[in-house]
Write a protein that holds these residues in place. Structure first.
Motif, mmCIF file in Angstrom:
data_model
loop_
_atom_site.group_PDB
_atom_site.id
_atom_site.type_symbol
_atom_site.label_atom_id
_atom_site.label_comp_id
_atom_site.label_asym_id
_atom_site.label_seq_id
_atom_site.Cartn_x
_atom_site.Cartn_y
_atom_site.Cartn_z
ATOM 1 N N ASN A 89 0.836 -1.201 0.000
ATOM 2 C CA ASN A 89 0.000 0.000 0.000
ATOM 3 C C ASN A 89 0.875 1.257 0.000
ATOM 4 N N SER A 110 -2.966 -1.144 -3.124
ATOM 5 C CA SER A 110 -3.725 0.101 -3.173
ATOM 6 C C SER A 110 -2.786 1.300 -3.088
ATOM 7 N N ASN A 128 -6.079 -6.370 -4.203
ATOM 8 C CA ASN A 128 -6.537 -4.994 -4.069
ATOM 9 C C ASN A 128 -5.681 -4.068 -4.929
ATOM 10 N N ASP A 185 -6.846 -0.828 -5.568
ATOM 11 C CA ASP A 185 -7.523 0.447 -5.337
ATOM 12 C C ASP A 185 -6.555 1.602 -5.606
ATOM 13 N N THR A 245 -8.459 2.274 -10.409
ATOM 14 C CA THR A 245 -7.173 1.630 -10.686
ATOM 15 C C THR A 245 -6.389 2.335 -11.788
#
Length: 204
Positions: free
Chosen positions: A4, A28, A50, A52, A78
């Motif tokens: 992330n 993400s 993920n 995101d 995305t």
């Protein structure tokens, strides 16, 4: 492993190398605002779930290599703002549920056939996609979509979306709309529109 925001805002990166990211699940915001990056290597992301905002506002990327996205459920924003991307790859999006703003404000002209059949939210997914001409279709979608910003779609593309969409009547689903906009709907015959309405879809 959580990636992330790992390269968030790294505006000096022009080429992302081919590295093994297979241990990662959460990407993400990973390359958020890496706006100088123009080459993205075919990295191994086969356990990603993920994405995101993963490549949000990556203005310079012209094309993406084939990346394993088969386990990803969250595709929110995305590729939003990836202005140099014109041909979208045939990624496996079949596990995806969230497609909020996924392709918003891109210059994509071609999308191959994509399996979006598990999508539950397509809000703003194609907002600002004014150059989208060719669509391969989205599989057996069951939720409302809005492609009205893409008013240069050809008839075959519109019909690919309509013919592949789920038969809502047989599933007992009501209240779903395909919004193509008046310009696109004017390209269709009554019989072509009837393919959608006979399956329980409203057209707008």
């Amino acid at each position: 492993v959580n990636f992330n925001s790992t390269w968030y805002g790294c505006s000096y990166i022009t080429t992302f190398p081919q590295v093994d990211l297979s241990s990662g699940t959460d990407f993400s915001y990973a390359w958020y605002d890496c706006n100088a990056m123009h080459i993205f290597a075919p990295v191994n992301m086969n356990n990603a779930t993920n994405l995101d905002h993963a490549w949000y506002r990556c203005y310079g990327i012209v094309e993406f290599p084939m990346i394993d996205t088969s386990k990803v459920t969250n595709f929110r924003s995305t590729w939003e703002g990836s202005m140099s991307l014109q041909i979208f790859p045939q990624f496996d999006l079949s596990a995806g549920t969230l497609f909020i703003s996924t392709w918003k404000d891109t210059n994509i002209t071609v999308m191959p056939q994509l399996d979006l059949s598990n999508g539950v939210n397509f809000n703003f997914a194609w907002d600002g996609c004014h150059n989208l001409v060719n669509l391969g279709g989205f599989g057996e979608i069951k939720e409302s979509i809005d492609l009205s910003a893409s008013d240069v779609l050809n008839v075959d593309s519109i019909m690919n979306v309509i013919t592949q969409a789920a038969d809502l009547n047989s599933l007992g689903i009501t209240g779903k709309t395909m919004t193509f906009g008046s310009t696109n709907l004017a390209k269709l015959t009554d019989a072509q529109k009837g393919v959608a309405t006979n399956k329980g879809w409203s057209l707008a």
